[in-house]
Write a protein that holds these residues in place. Structure first.
Motif, PDB file in Angstrom:
ATOM      1  N   GLN A   8      85.989   6.305 -89.135  1.00 38.63           N
ATOM      2  CA  GLN A   8      87.324   6.631 -89.618  1.00 38.63           C
ATOM      3  C   GLN A   8      88.044   5.389 -90.125  1.00 38.63           C
ATOM      4  O   GLN A   8      88.663   5.418 -91.164  1.00 38.63           O
ATOM      5  CB  GLN A   8      88.127   7.314 -88.513  1.00 38.63           C
ATOM      6  CG  GLN A   8      87.582   8.685 -88.185  1.00 38.63           C
ATOM      7  CD  GLN A   8      88.414   9.397 -87.150  1.00 38.63           C
ATOM      8  OE1 GLN A   8      89.009   8.763 -86.272  1.00 38.63           O
ATOM      9  NE2 GLN A   8      88.465  10.704 -87.242  1.00 38.63           N
ATOM     10  N   GLU A  47      83.769   5.707 -96.525  1.00 39.42           N
ATOM     11  CA  GLU A  47      84.466   6.562 -97.503  1.00 39.42           C
ATOM     12  C   GLU A  47      83.472   7.323 -98.367  1.00 39.42           C
ATOM     13  O   GLU A  47      83.664   8.509 -98.652  1.00 39.42           O
ATOM     14  CB  GLU A  47      85.379   5.702 -98.380  1.00 39.42           C
ATOM     15  CG  GLU A  47      86.612   5.198 -97.672  1.00 39.42           C
ATOM     16  CD  GLU A  47      87.432   4.260 -98.548  1.00 39.42           C
ATOM     17  OE1 GLU A  47      87.204   4.226 -99.782  1.00 39.42           O
ATOM     18  OE2 GLU A  47      88.286   3.575 -97.996  1.00 39.42           O
ATOM     19  N   HIS A  56      85.929   2.440 -85.467  1.00 38.97           N
ATOM     20  CA  HIS A  56      86.512   3.641 -84.871  1.00 38.97           C
ATOM     21  C   HIS A  56      85.895   4.846 -85.558  1.00 38.97           C
ATOM     22  O   HIS A  56      85.890   4.927 -86.787  1.00 38.97           O
ATOM     23  CB  HIS A  56      88.030   3.645 -85.044  1.00 38.97           C
ATOM     24  CG  HIS A  56      88.681   2.483 -84.379  1.00 38.97           C
ATOM     25  ND1 HIS A  56      89.021   2.473 -83.057  1.00 38.97           N
ATOM     26  CD2 HIS A  56      89.037   1.266 -84.874  1.00 38.97           C
ATOM     27  CE1 HIS A  56      89.577   1.312 -82.746  1.00 38.97           C
ATOM     28  NE2 HIS A  56      89.595   0.559 -83.848  1.00 38.97           N
ATOM     29  N   THR A  57      85.372   5.764 -84.753  1.00 39.50           N
ATOM     30  CA  THR A  57      84.686   6.926 -85.294  1.00 39.50           C
ATOM     31  C   THR A  57      85.426   8.199 -84.919  1.00 39.50           C
ATOM     32  O   THR A  57      86.428   8.165 -84.204  1.00 39.50           O
ATOM     33  CB  THR A  57      83.244   7.012 -84.771  1.00 39.50           C
ATOM     34  OG1 THR A  57      83.294   7.188 -83.357  1.00 39.50           O
ATOM     35  CG2 THR A  57      82.462   5.764 -85.118  1.00 39.50           C
ATOM     36  N   ALA A  58      84.891   9.320 -85.363  1.00 38.69           N
ATOM     37  CA  ALA A  58      85.487  10.618 -85.068  1.00 38.69           C
ATOM     38  C   ALA A  58      85.391  10.942 -83.581  1.00 38.69           C
ATOM     39  O   ALA A  58      86.173  11.728 -83.065  1.00 38.69           O
ATOM     40  CB  ALA A  58      84.799  11.706 -85.884  1.00 38.69           C
ATOM     41  N   SER A  59      84.468  10.332 -82.884  1.00 39.14           N
ATOM     42  CA  SER A  59      84.325  10.541 -81.443  1.00 39.14           C
ATOM     43  C   SER A  59      84.625   9.232 -80.732  1.00 39.14           C
ATOM     44  O   SER A  59      84.044   8.192 -81.048  1.00 39.14           O
ATOM     45  CB  SER A  59      82.897  10.980 -81.127  1.00 39.14           C
ATOM     46  OG  SER A  59      82.688  10.978 -79.743  1.00 39.14           O
ATOM     47  N   ASP A  66      82.786   4.742 -80.482  1.00 38.68           N
ATOM     48  CA  ASP A  66      83.428   3.542 -80.999  1.00 38.68           C
ATOM     49  C   ASP A  66      82.587   2.335 -80.581  1.00 38.68           C
ATOM     50  O   ASP A  66      82.038   2.295 -79.487  1.00 38.68           O
ATOM     51  CB  ASP A  66      84.843   3.396 -80.449  1.00 38.68           C
ATOM     52  CG  ASP A  66      85.820   4.363 -81.091  1.00 38.68           C
ATOM     53  OD1 ASP A  66      85.388   5.133 -81.965  1.00 38.68           O
ATOM     54  OD2 ASP A  66      86.998   4.347 -80.700  1.00 38.68           O
ATOM     55  N   ARG A  83      80.700   9.040 -89.967  1.00 37.30           N
ATOM     56  CA  ARG A  83      81.553   9.280 -88.803  1.00 37.30           C
ATOM     57  C   ARG A  83      82.657   8.231 -88.657  1.00 37.30           C
ATOM     58  O   ARG A  83      83.560   8.393 -87.851  1.00 37.30           O
ATOM     59  CB  ARG A  83      80.717   9.297 -87.518  1.00 37.30           C
ATOM     60  CG  ARG A  83      79.588  10.299 -87.515  1.00 37.30           C
ATOM     61  CD  ARG A  83      80.021  11.662 -87.151  1.00 37.30           C
ATOM     62  NE  ARG A  83      80.491  11.688 -85.782  1.00 37.30           N
ATOM     63  CZ  ARG A  83      81.121  12.708 -85.254  1.00 37.30           C
ATOM     64  NH1 ARG A  83      81.337  13.778 -85.967  1.00 37.30           N
ATOM     65  NH2 ARG A  83      81.547  12.674 -84.023  1.00 37.30           N
ATOM     66  N   ALA A 127      81.939  10.059 -96.199  1.00 44.75           N
ATOM     67  CA  ALA A 127      82.909  11.110 -95.867  1.00 44.75           C
ATOM     68  C   ALA A 127      83.214  11.972 -97.093  1.00 44.75           C
ATOM     69  O   ALA A 127      83.454  13.161 -96.975  1.00 44.75           O
ATOM     70  CB  ALA A 127      84.186  10.486 -95.316  1.00 44.75           C
TER      71      ALA A 127
END
Length: 166
Positions: free
Chosen positions: A109, A160, A130-133, A137, A107, A163
């Motif tokens: 980013q 990475e 920092h995450t997708a939601s 964070d 998750r 993902a």
């Protein structure tokens, strides 16, 4: 066999890494400035415009408040911890209100490392995840700069890799 932990804030088999005790120095310095300066200013004003004994009131109150803040900051910093697991990063903090955040590597980013002037003077940095939601964070304050850079690189690589597998 029940493998659940009796403590929701300490998963079994987790090796927690602490933050640097220098974070306490930064926070105690801020507390001294935010409590001590107004207390001394109030004492000076009372000494000038009122009787001298009244000047002791803000000084004693400020000293008591500063002693309390000193103890609280030490406990807060000691409560911070993080652990890297195979699939996620765990962060815990809090003395009165405990908190455990689980951030899955897939998750993430991006990862930031920041350090303000007081942090740099004390030799600590903050790793911000920092995450997708936006609600997940998380950050880890008070890491030595070398550990912050190592953790940033490791988390970015793991993020990475996870993902890419999605």
């Amino acid at each position: 066999m029940d493998t659940r932990s009796a403590d929701a804030f300490d998963p079994p088999g987790t090796s927690w890494l602490p933050v640097s005790p220098r974070l306490a120095s930064v926070r105690r310095g801020l507390a001294a400035a935010l409590i001590g300066v107004p207390a001394v200013a109030a004492a000076v004003l009372l000494a000038v415009f009122a009787a001298l004994p009244w000047a002791l009131v803000p000084l004693l109150g400020g000293a008591a408040l500063l002693a309390w803040a000193w103890a609280v900051v030490g406990r807060q910093v000691a409560a911070w911890g993080y652990a890297e697991r195979d699939d996620d990063l765990l962060l815990r903090n809090g003395v009165l209100f405990r908190k455990l955040v689980v951030v899955p590597y897939g998750r993430m980013q991006f990862v930031d490392v920041t350090a303000g002037p007081l942090d740099r003077a004390a030799g600590v940095a903050r790793v911000q995840l920092h995450t997708a939601s936006a609600t997940t964070d998380a950050s880890i304050p008070g890491l030595p700069p070398a550990e912050a850079a190592r953790l940033r690189d490791r988390l970015a690589a793991r993020g990475e890799a996870r993902a890419a597998g999605l």
